[in-house]
Design an enzyme around this catalytic site. Structure first.
Site, PDB file in Angstrom:
ATOM      1  N   LYS A 125       0.835  -1.212   0.000  1.00 39.25           N
ATOM      2  CA  LYS A 125       0.000   0.000   0.000  1.00 39.25           C
ATOM      3  C   LYS A 125       0.867   1.259   0.000  1.00 39.25           C
ATOM      4  O   LYS A 125       0.489   2.268  -0.585  1.00 39.25           O
ATOM      5  CB  LYS A 125      -0.983  -0.018   1.175  1.00 39.25           C
ATOM      6  CG  LYS A 125      -2.055  -1.087   0.984  1.00 39.25           C
ATOM      7  CD  LYS A 125      -3.318  -0.866   1.777  1.00 39.25           C
ATOM      8  CE  LYS A 125      -4.374  -1.866   1.311  1.00 39.25           C
ATOM      9  NZ  LYS A 125      -5.623  -1.801   2.016  1.00 39.25           N
ATOM     10  N   LYS A 207      -3.608  -9.673  -6.328  1.00 39.44           N
ATOM     11  CA  LYS A 207      -4.970  -9.970  -5.863  1.00 39.44           C
ATOM     12  C   LYS A 207      -5.949  -8.936  -6.409  1.00 39.44           C
ATOM     13  O   LYS A 207      -5.549  -7.797  -6.689  1.00 39.44           O
ATOM     14  CB  LYS A 207      -5.023 -10.029  -4.332  1.00 39.44           C
ATOM     15  CG  LYS A 207      -5.040  -8.693  -3.645  1.00 39.44           C
ATOM     16  CD  LYS A 207      -5.617  -8.798  -2.229  1.00 39.44           C
ATOM     17  CE  LYS A 207      -5.788  -7.401  -1.657  1.00 39.44           C
ATOM     18  NZ  LYS A 207      -6.645  -7.297  -0.518  1.00 39.44           N
ATOM     19  N   LYS A 210     -10.459  -3.675  -4.434  1.00 35.41           N
ATOM     20  CA  LYS A 210     -11.473  -2.687  -4.802  1.00 35.41           C
ATOM     21  C   LYS A 210     -10.839  -1.374  -5.228  1.00 35.41           C
ATOM     22  O   LYS A 210     -11.391  -0.636  -6.011  1.00 35.41           O
ATOM     23  CB  LYS A 210     -12.513  -2.463  -3.710  1.00 35.41           C
ATOM     24  CG  LYS A 210     -12.048  -2.398  -2.286  1.00 35.41           C
ATOM     25  CD  LYS A 210     -13.236  -2.093  -1.358  1.00 35.41           C
ATOM     26  CE  LYS A 210     -13.351  -3.062  -0.205  1.00 35.41           C
ATOM     27  NZ  LYS A 210     -12.249  -3.023   0.750  1.00 35.41           N
TER      28      LYS A 210
HETATM   29  N1  AQP Z   1      -8.800 -10.756  -3.894  1.00 35.77           N
HETATM   30  C1  AQP Z   1      -9.272 -11.278  -2.781  1.00 35.77           C
HETATM   31  N2  AQP Z   1      -9.523 -12.613  -2.711  1.00 35.77           N
HETATM   32  C2  AQP Z   1     -10.027 -13.162  -1.576  1.00 35.77           C
HETATM   33  N3  AQP Z   1     -10.338 -12.445  -0.464  1.00 35.77           N
HETATM   34  C3  AQP Z   1     -10.112 -11.121  -0.492  1.00 35.77           C
HETATM   35  N4  AQP Z   1     -10.298 -10.126   0.420  1.00 35.77           N
HETATM   36  C4  AQP Z   1      -9.901  -8.951  -0.107  1.00 35.77           C
HETATM   37  N5  AQP Z   1      -9.468  -9.127  -1.365  1.00 35.77           N
HETATM   38  C5  AQP Z   1      -9.571 -10.468  -1.640  1.00 35.77           C
HETATM   39  C6  AQP Z   1     -10.882 -10.335   1.757  1.00 35.77           C
HETATM   40  O1  AQP Z   1     -12.030  -9.490   1.851  1.00 35.77           O
HETATM   41  C7  AQP Z   1     -12.210  -9.103   3.215  1.00 35.77           C
HETATM   42  C8  AQP Z   1     -12.506  -7.628   3.299  1.00 35.77           C
HETATM   43  O2  AQP Z   1     -11.381  -6.901   2.799  1.00 35.77           O
HETATM   44  P1  AQP Z   1     -11.163  -5.414   3.255  1.00 35.77           P
HETATM   45  O3  AQP Z   1     -12.304  -4.589   2.813  1.00 35.77           O
HETATM   46  O4  AQP Z   1     -10.879  -5.381   4.700  1.00 35.77           O
HETATM   47  O5  AQP Z   1      -9.871  -4.871   2.566  1.00 35.77           O
HETATM   48  P2  AQP Z   1      -8.695  -5.485   1.780  1.00 35.77           P
HETATM   49  O6  AQP Z   1      -8.279  -6.840   2.248  1.00 35.77           O
HETATM   50  O7  AQP Z   1      -7.609  -4.448   1.758  1.00 35.77           O
HETATM   51  O8  AQP Z   1      -9.403  -5.638   0.376  1.00 35.77           O
HETATM   52  P3  AQP Z   1      -9.231  -4.788  -0.909  1.00 35.77           P
HETATM   53  O9  AQP Z   1     -10.353  -5.119  -1.817  1.00 35.77           O
HETATM   54  O10 AQP Z   1      -7.845  -4.975  -1.462  1.00 35.77           O
HETATM   55  O11 AQP Z   1      -9.413  -3.288  -0.403  1.00 35.77           O
HETATM   56  P4  AQP Z   1      -8.547  -2.024  -0.701  1.00 35.77           P
HETATM   57  O12 AQP Z   1      -8.352  -1.978  -2.181  1.00 35.77           O
HETATM   58  O13 AQP Z   1      -9.346  -0.873  -0.169  1.00 35.77           O
HETATM   59  O14 AQP Z   1      -7.252  -2.193   0.040  1.00 35.77           O
HETATM   60  C9  AQP Z   1     -10.940  -9.511   3.967  1.00 35.77           C
HETATM   61  O15 AQP Z   1     -11.211 -10.693   4.716  1.00 35.77           O
HETATM   62  C10 AQP Z   1      -9.966  -9.813   2.864  1.00 35.77           C
HETATM   63  O16 AQP Z   1      -9.049 -10.816   3.261  1.00 35.77           O
END
Ligand code: AQP
Length: 350
Positions: A125, A207, A210
């Site tokens: 990040k 991965k 969002k």
């Molecule tokens: N690509 C993924 N595959 C499987 N699980 C995933 N999770 C996130 N991306 C994947 C799981 O979703 C849950 C919620 O995630 P989060 O909102 O806490 O944030 P994150 O892990 O940082 O997900 P993002 O989509 O990558 O968000 P941004 O882009 O804002 O940083 C968690 O249980 C995560 O493991």
């Protein structure tokens, strides 16, 4: 889901499960397949379940206040549309329970800089948000530990990307318990065997996130069917021309197969047999169709819920009351152990 080898004492019927997502934008198919869809059956398997909307975590990236409010309500609607039942689960907003922030500070004094420096999500990040690498982004895993330890959570269902943060939460809890006796429940991760890391459709070595800048890279839970199909048709594959499961050499095809299987329930053998002698076009279209079928009920229910803002607000209000009450037990124990109370109380407490 995988039960961690270090299963905590007690049966599921006396245990607590907790998980969360950030209101940083619409959720992706990765969030859904890796996390949210597993939350629903856990409501029947565990005595208590808490699902949090972690708005404080979202603040590590600058947010527009109006948009953040809107996204919190949208995420609440998504939780309910996916099948989280407010009669059986506590659904609440992190910042509406101030104990998360207090425990975050207390736990930060039990966390080493070196531990945080090793976190791969921070490194990734920090690369992405070059202009705002704030201390909150760095200490994010401590706040996550506070979210979990505050409720004596036994099990935390997460995608694979959160495994390292969970391990840190376990280490912090164990460290505190080593000094003061049993203050915290040491939580176990619950990581799905399938689709624990759904990949980016344009760069399948990463991965699906969002916040990925490319729209084609991610499937959003509320995407219209035509859009979903278009994104799958444009998904990056390779020039091998053979459908097989080889994550190393054919990550794009492996990702499509994983998504197809997660949405249809087919085993690896069944999926490979289904696509044998086919070209990538069929794999892309059928994966898109399987995703559309899986997400259709979520999208329909979401629209109904967004027409009932009063109901959503009521669910979140009740959730905050329940979460605050639950948090008091752990906070009281820890404050007492640390010497922050006088004659067992704090001035100003009711
Ligand atoms: N690509 C993924 N595959 C499987 N699980 C995933 N999770 C996130 N991306 C994947 C799981 O979703 C849950 C919620 O995630 P989060 O909102 O806490 O944030 P994150 O892990 O940082 O997900 P993002 O989509 O990558 O968000 P941004 O882009 O804002 O940083 C968690 O249980 C995560 O493991």
């Amino acid at each position: 889901m995988n039960q961690n080898d270090n299963a905590s004492e007690g049966t599921n019927q006396s245990q607590t499960v907790l998980s969360a997502a950030q209101p940083t934008g619409q959720l992706t198919l990765g969030n859904y397949l890796g996390a949210l869809r597993h939350w629903v059956p856990l409501q029947d398997q565990y005595a208590n379940s808490l699902y949090c909307i972690v708005d404080l975590h979202a603040l590590t990236v600058r947010q527009d206040p109006q948009e953040l409010r809107q996204r919190v309500m949208e995420l609440a609607a998504i939780y309910l549309a996916c099948g989280i039942d407010p009669q059986r689960s506590t659904i609440f907003i992190q910042s509406h329970v101030p104990a998360h922030s207090e425990l975050n500070w207390l736990l930060s004094t039990f966390t080493q800089m070196g531990e945080l420096e090793r976190m791969t999500q921070f490194k990734e990040k920090a690369q992405r948000h070059k202009t705002n690498i704030n201390a909150g982004l760095f200490s994010y895993p401590v706040l996550m530990a506070a979210d979990i330890l505050l409720y004596d959570a036994h099990k935390v269902p997460v995608g694979e990307d959160q495994k390292q943060h969970l391990e840190l939460a376990r280490d912090i809890a164990t460290r505190v318990n080593g000094v003061y006796g049993k203050i915290f429940q040491v939580p176990d991760p619950l990581i799905a065997k399938e689709a624990a890391r759904v990949k980016d459709l344009q760069d399948p070595t990463k991965k699906m996130s969002k916040s990925a800048p490319s729209e084609l890279a991610k499937i959003m839970l509320l995407d219209e069917p035509a859009k979903i199909l278009k994104k799958f048709k444009k998904a990056v594959t390779d020039s091998e021309g053979v459908i097989r499961y080889d994550e190393q050499n054919q990550p794009g095809v492996a990702n499509l197969l994983t998504i197809f299987r997660a949405c249809t329930g087919q085993s690896e053998e069944e999926a490979l047999a289904h696509f044998s002698h086919n070209m990538y076009g069929k794999l892309k279209v059928e994966t898109g169709e399987a995703v559309i079928a899986a997400l259709d009920p979520v999208r329909t229910r979401y629209q109904e819920l967004m027409d009932e803002p009063g109901y959503l607000a009521g669910v979140l209000k009740e959730g905050a009351v329940q979460a605050r009450a639950r948090a008091e037990g752990v906070m009281g124990r820890f404050q007492e152990a640390l010497g922050l109370t006088l004659d067992g109380t704090r001035f100003g407490d009711a």
